[in-house]
Design a protein around this motif. Structure first.
Motif, mmCIF file in Angstrom:
data_model
loop_
_atom_site.group_PDB
_atom_site.id
_atom_site.type_symbol
_atom_site.label_atom_id
_atom_site.label_comp_id
_atom_site.label_asym_id
_atom_site.label_seq_id
_atom_site.Cartn_x
_atom_site.Cartn_y
_atom_site.Cartn_z
ATOM 1 N N LEU A 114 -3.141 10.938 -1.967
ATOM 2 C CA LEU A 114 -4.527 10.512 -2.010
ATOM 3 C C LEU A 114 -4.980 10.276 -3.456
ATOM 4 C CD1 LEU A 114 -5.958 13.066 0.570
ATOM 5 C CD2 LEU A 114 -5.493 10.644 0.952
ATOM 6 N N PRO A 115 -5.852 9.315 -3.696
ATOM 7 C CA PRO A 115 -6.348 8.351 -2.713
ATOM 8 C C PRO A 115 -5.293 7.301 -2.383
ATOM 9 C CG PRO A 115 -7.141 7.774 -4.883
ATOM 10 C CD PRO A 115 -6.415 9.078 -5.051
ATOM 11 N N LEU A 116 -5.255 6.913 -1.125
ATOM 12 C CA LEU A 116 -4.342 5.854 -0.723
ATOM 13 C C LEU A 116 -4.756 4.572 -1.443
ATOM 14 C CD1 LEU A 116 -4.218 6.661 3.094
ATOM 15 C CD2 LEU A 116 -2.967 7.712 1.200
ATOM 16 N N TYR A 146 1.132 5.305 0.781
ATOM 17 C CA TYR A 146 0.478 6.381 1.526
ATOM 18 C C TYR A 146 1.172 7.713 1.236
ATOM 19 C CZ TYR A 146 4.010 4.903 5.038
ATOM 20 O OH TYR A 146 5.161 4.516 5.688
ATOM 21 N N PHE A 168 -3.945 0.315 -2.606
ATOM 22 C CA PHE A 168 -3.360 -0.981 -2.293
ATOM 23 C C PHE A 168 -3.038 -1.745 -3.566
ATOM 24 C CE2 PHE A 168 -4.175 -1.445 2.284
ATOM 25 C CZ PHE A 168 -5.135 -0.477 2.502
ATOM 26 N N TRP A 191 -9.022 1.603 0.481
ATOM 27 C CA TRP A 191 -9.079 2.716 1.415
ATOM 28 C C TRP A 191 -10.359 3.510 1.169
ATOM 29 C CZ3 TRP A 191 -8.835 7.997 0.027
ATOM 30 C CH2 TRP A 191 -8.756 8.877 1.110
ATOM 31 N N GLN A 235 0.836 -1.188 0.000
ATOM 32 C CA GLN A 235 0.000 0.000 0.000
ATOM 33 C C GLN A 235 0.871 1.237 0.000
ATOM 34 O OE1 GLN A 235 -0.901 1.666 3.433
ATOM 35 N NE2 GLN A 235 -2.614 2.918 2.786
ATOM 36 N N LEU A 284 -8.270 -5.007 -0.676
ATOM 37 C CA LEU A 284 -8.472 -3.911 0.263
ATOM 38 C C LEU A 284 -8.670 -2.596 -0.475
ATOM 39 C CD1 LEU A 284 -5.588 -4.920 2.691
ATOM 40 C CD2 LEU A 284 -8.038 -5.276 3.058
#
Lengths: 106, 115
Positions: free
Chosen positions: A94-96, A91, A98, B47, A89, B45
Protein backbone atom coordinates in the motif's frame (compact mmCIF):
# COMPACT_ATOMS: atom_id res chain seq x y z
CA UNK A 1 5.23 4.55 -2.00
CA UNK A 2 6.19 2.33 -4.93
CA UNK A 3 6.45 4.31 -8.17
CA UNK A 4 5.48 2.54 -11.39
CA UNK A 5 7.07 3.91 -14.56
CA UNK A 6 5.79 2.85 -17.96
CA UNK A 7 7.59 3.33 -21.23
CA UNK A 8 6.95 4.51 -23.77
CA UNK A 9 4.07 6.82 -22.85
CA UNK A 10 2.75 6.42 -26.37
CA UNK A 11 3.60 4.52 -29.51
CA UNK A 12 2.40 4.28 -33.05
CA UNK A 13 2.07 0.85 -34.59
CA UNK A 14 0.39 -1.00 -37.41
CA UNK A 15 -1.83 -4.04 -37.53
CA UNK A 16 0.35 -7.13 -37.31
CA UNK A 17 3.18 -5.41 -35.45
CA UNK A 18 4.75 -6.86 -32.33
CA UNK A 19 4.40 -4.36 -29.51
CA UNK A 20 6.23 -4.35 -26.18
CA UNK A 21 5.46 -2.07 -23.24
CA UNK A 22 7.75 -1.85 -20.24
CA UNK A 23 6.82 -1.19 -16.63
CA UNK A 24 9.44 -0.55 -13.95
CA UNK A 25 8.82 -0.54 -10.21
CA UNK A 26 10.84 1.69 -7.88
CA UNK A 27 11.35 -1.29 -5.58
CA UNK A 28 10.96 -5.02 -5.88
CA UNK A 29 7.38 -6.25 -6.05
CA UNK A 30 8.00 -9.95 -6.79
CA UNK A 31 5.27 -10.82 -9.31
CA UNK A 32 2.45 -8.73 -7.81
CA UNK A 33 1.81 -6.94 -11.07
CA UNK A 34 -1.27 -6.59 -13.25
CA UNK A 35 -1.91 -5.17 -16.71
CA UNK A 36 -5.09 -3.46 -17.91
CA UNK A 37 -6.44 -2.24 -21.24
CA UNK A 38 -8.67 0.82 -21.47
CA UNK A 39 -10.48 2.11 -24.52
CA UNK A 40 -11.83 5.67 -24.71
CA UNK A 41 -14.95 6.15 -22.62
CA UNK A 42 -14.82 2.61 -21.26
CA UNK A 43 -13.81 1.01 -17.99
CA UNK A 44 -10.43 -0.66 -17.75
CA UNK A 45 -10.33 -4.37 -18.51
CA UNK A 46 -7.97 -6.73 -16.79
CA UNK A 47 -5.59 -8.64 -19.06
CA UNK A 48 -2.89 -10.17 -16.86
CA UNK A 49 -2.30 -10.77 -13.16
CA UNK A 50 0.69 -12.09 -11.22
CA UNK A 51 2.84 -10.63 -14.01
CA UNK A 52 2.24 -13.42 -16.51
CA UNK A 53 -1.14 -15.10 -15.88
CA UNK A 54 -3.62 -14.40 -18.65
CA UNK A 55 -7.22 -13.88 -17.58
CA UNK A 56 -9.80 -16.18 -19.07
CA UNK A 57 -11.03 -14.88 -22.41
CA UNK A 58 -8.02 -12.68 -23.11
CA UNK A 59 -6.48 -13.48 -26.51
CA UNK A 60 -3.24 -15.43 -26.42
CA UNK A 61 -1.45 -12.72 -28.43
CA UNK A 62 -1.16 -10.89 -25.09
CA UNK A 63 1.59 -12.02 -22.76
CA UNK A 64 3.32 -10.69 -19.69
CA UNK A 65 6.70 -11.36 -18.18
CA UNK A 66 9.06 -10.14 -15.51
CA UNK A 67 9.65 -10.22 -11.80
CA UNK A 68 11.15 -7.94 -9.21
CA UNK A 69 11.31 -4.47 -10.73
CA UNK A 70 11.04 -4.90 -14.49
CA UNK A 71 8.03 -6.16 -16.39
CA UNK A 72 6.82 -6.28 -19.97
CA UNK A 73 3.51 -6.60 -21.75
CA UNK A 74 3.81 -7.96 -25.27
CA UNK A 75 1.20 -8.05 -28.00
CA UNK A 76 2.56 -10.53 -30.55
CA UNK A 77 0.50 -9.38 -33.53
CA UNK A 78 -1.43 -6.15 -33.05
CA UNK A 79 -5.09 -6.29 -34.03
CA UNK A 80 -7.41 -3.33 -34.76
CA UNK A 81 -9.22 -3.83 -31.45
CA UNK A 82 -5.95 -3.54 -29.51
CA UNK A 83 -5.55 0.19 -30.09
CA UNK A 84 -6.05 1.47 -26.55
CA UNK A 85 -4.24 2.67 -23.44
CA UNK A 86 -2.48 0.11 -21.28
CA UNK A 87 -1.71 0.43 -17.57
CA UNK A 88 0.41 -1.61 -15.20
CA UNK A 89 -0.28 -1.76 -11.48
CA UNK A 90 1.50 -3.15 -8.43
CA UNK A 91 -0.45 -4.77 -5.63
CA UNK A 92 2.52 -5.75 -3.47
CA UNK A 93 2.17 -2.94 -0.95
CA UNK A 94 0.00 0.00 0.00
CA UNK A 95 -0.76 2.39 -1.49
CA UNK A 96 -1.50 0.37 -4.58
CA UNK A 97 -0.10 2.27 -7.53
CA UNK A 98 -0.51 2.41 -11.29
CA UNK A 99 1.83 3.30 -14.08
CA UNK A 100 1.07 6.42 -16.08
CA UNK A 101 -0.24 4.51 -19.07
CA UNK A 102 0.91 3.72 -22.61
CA UNK A 103 -1.31 4.71 -25.51
CA UNK A 104 -1.05 2.49 -28.57
CA UNK A 105 -2.35 4.15 -31.71
CA UNK A 106 -1.95 3.99 -35.45
CA UNK B 1 -22.74 -13.08 -16.40
CA UNK B 2 -20.54 -11.24 -13.94
CA UNK B 3 -21.53 -7.61 -13.38
CA UNK B 4 -20.49 -4.79 -11.09
CA UNK B 5 -22.79 -1.79 -11.30
CA UNK B 6 -21.83 1.46 -9.60
CA UNK B 7 -24.33 4.15 -8.72
CA UNK B 8 -24.62 7.29 -6.62
CA UNK B 9 -22.43 9.64 -8.60
CA UNK B 10 -23.45 13.14 -9.57
CA UNK B 11 -22.79 16.84 -9.11
CA UNK B 12 -22.00 18.02 -5.59
CA UNK B 13 -20.70 21.27 -4.18
CA UNK B 14 -17.29 21.48 -2.52
CA UNK B 15 -17.59 20.37 1.09
CA UNK B 16 -20.55 18.15 0.30
CA UNK B 17 -21.04 14.40 0.60
CA UNK B 18 -21.95 11.50 -1.64
CA UNK B 19 -22.34 7.79 -1.09
CA UNK B 20 -21.36 5.50 -3.94
CA UNK B 21 -22.72 1.97 -4.21
CA UNK B 22 -21.53 -1.01 -6.19
CA UNK B 23 -23.86 -3.96 -6.68
CA UNK B 24 -22.55 -7.31 -7.83
CA UNK B 25 -24.51 -9.88 -9.79
CA UNK B 26 -23.55 -13.22 -11.28
CA UNK B 27 -20.98 -13.86 -8.55
CA UNK B 28 -20.44 -13.20 -4.86
CA UNK B 29 -18.20 -10.48 -3.48
CA UNK B 30 -17.56 -12.24 -0.21
CA UNK B 31 -14.26 -14.05 0.00
CA UNK B 32 -12.29 -11.37 -1.81
CA UNK B 33 -10.86 -7.93 -1.27
CA UNK B 34 -12.74 -5.11 -3.00
CA UNK B 35 -11.38 -1.80 -4.22
CA UNK B 36 -12.39 1.65 -5.37
CA UNK B 37 -10.29 3.22 -8.13
CA UNK B 38 -10.83 6.64 -9.66
CA UNK B 39 -9.88 8.39 -12.86
CA UNK B 40 -9.98 12.16 -13.20
CA UNK B 41 -11.06 13.42 -16.63
CA UNK B 42 -8.28 12.80 -19.14
CA UNK B 43 -5.95 11.40 -16.48
CA UNK B 44 -4.64 8.03 -15.34
CA UNK B 45 -5.90 5.58 -12.76
CA UNK B 46 -5.62 6.14 -9.00
CA UNK B 47 -6.36 3.56 -6.33
CA UNK B 48 -8.59 5.08 -3.64
CA UNK B 49 -9.38 2.41 -1.06
CA UNK B 50 -9.76 -1.30 -0.43
CA UNK B 51 -11.55 -3.47 2.10
CA UNK B 52 -10.90 -6.94 3.42
CA UNK B 53 -13.33 -9.75 2.61
CA UNK B 54 -15.18 -9.52 5.94
CA UNK B 55 -15.02 -5.74 6.15
CA UNK B 56 -12.71 -5.80 9.15
CA UNK B 57 -9.93 -3.80 7.48
CA UNK B 58 -9.97 -0.81 5.15
CA UNK B 59 -7.06 1.05 3.58
CA UNK B 60 -6.96 4.43 1.85
CA UNK B 61 -4.75 6.61 -0.29
CA UNK B 62 -3.45 9.51 1.78
CA UNK B 63 -5.45 12.14 -0.11
CA UNK B 64 -8.80 10.70 1.07
CA UNK B 65 -7.94 9.50 4.57
CA UNK B 66 -10.32 10.93 7.13
CA UNK B 67 -12.82 11.97 4.44
CA UNK B 68 -13.78 8.71 2.69
CA UNK B 69 -15.02 5.47 4.26
CA UNK B 70 -15.21 2.16 2.43
CA UNK B 71 -17.67 -0.49 3.59
CA UNK B 72 -19.35 -3.62 2.32
CA UNK B 73 -22.45 -5.70 2.92
CA UNK B 74 -21.76 -9.25 1.86
CA UNK B 75 -25.37 -10.26 2.49
CA UNK B 76 -26.43 -7.62 -0.04
CA UNK B 77 -23.45 -8.43 -2.30
CA UNK B 78 -22.57 -4.75 -2.32
CA UNK B 79 -19.71 -2.34 -1.79
CA UNK B 80 -19.94 1.28 -0.71
CA UNK B 81 -17.86 4.45 -0.56
CA UNK B 82 -18.99 7.27 1.71
CA UNK B 83 -17.31 10.47 0.55
CA UNK B 84 -17.39 13.52 2.83
CA UNK B 85 -15.81 16.97 2.63
CA UNK B 86 -15.50 16.61 -1.12
CA UNK B 87 -13.00 18.74 -3.01
CA UNK B 88 -12.71 19.77 -6.64
CA UNK B 89 -9.79 17.37 -7.01
CA UNK B 90 -12.09 14.44 -6.14
CA UNK B 91 -13.83 14.94 -9.48
CA UNK B 92 -13.43 11.63 -11.30
CA UNK B 93 -15.09 8.48 -12.53
CA UNK B 94 -15.11 6.00 -9.66
CA UNK B 95 -14.82 2.28 -10.38
CA UNK B 96 -15.37 -0.64 -8.05
CA UNK B 97 -12.94 -3.47 -8.67
CA UNK B 98 -13.07 -7.09 -7.55
CA UNK B 99 -10.15 -8.89 -5.91
CA UNK B 100 -6.77 -7.70 -4.73
CA UNK B 101 -5.36 -8.41 -8.20
CA UNK B 102 -8.07 -6.25 -9.80
CA UNK B 103 -9.50 -8.94 -12.06
CA UNK B 104 -12.90 -7.41 -12.72
CA UNK B 105 -14.08 -3.80 -13.00
CA UNK B 106 -17.43 -2.08 -12.93
CA UNK B 107 -18.41 0.45 -15.57
CA UNK B 108 -17.88 3.45 -13.27
CA UNK B 109 -19.89 6.37 -11.92
CA UNK B 110 -18.96 10.00 -12.43
CA UNK B 111 -18.54 12.32 -9.47
CA UNK B 112 -18.27 16.04 -10.19
CA UNK B 113 -17.37 18.41 -7.38
CA UNK B 114 -18.08 21.97 -8.42
CA UNK B 115 -19.92 25.07 -7.29
Amino acid sequence: DIQMTQSPSSLSASVGDRVTITCRASQAISNYLAWFQQKPGKAPKSLIYTASSLLSGVPSRFSGSGSGTEFTLTISSLQPEDFATYYCQQYKSLPLTFGGGTTVDI
Amino acid sequence: EMQLVESGGGLVQPGGSLRLSCAASGFTLSGNWMNWVRQAPGKGLEWVANIYKDGSEGNYVDSVKGRFTISRDNAENSLYLQMNRLRAEDTATYYCVWRNDFQFWGQGTLVTVSS
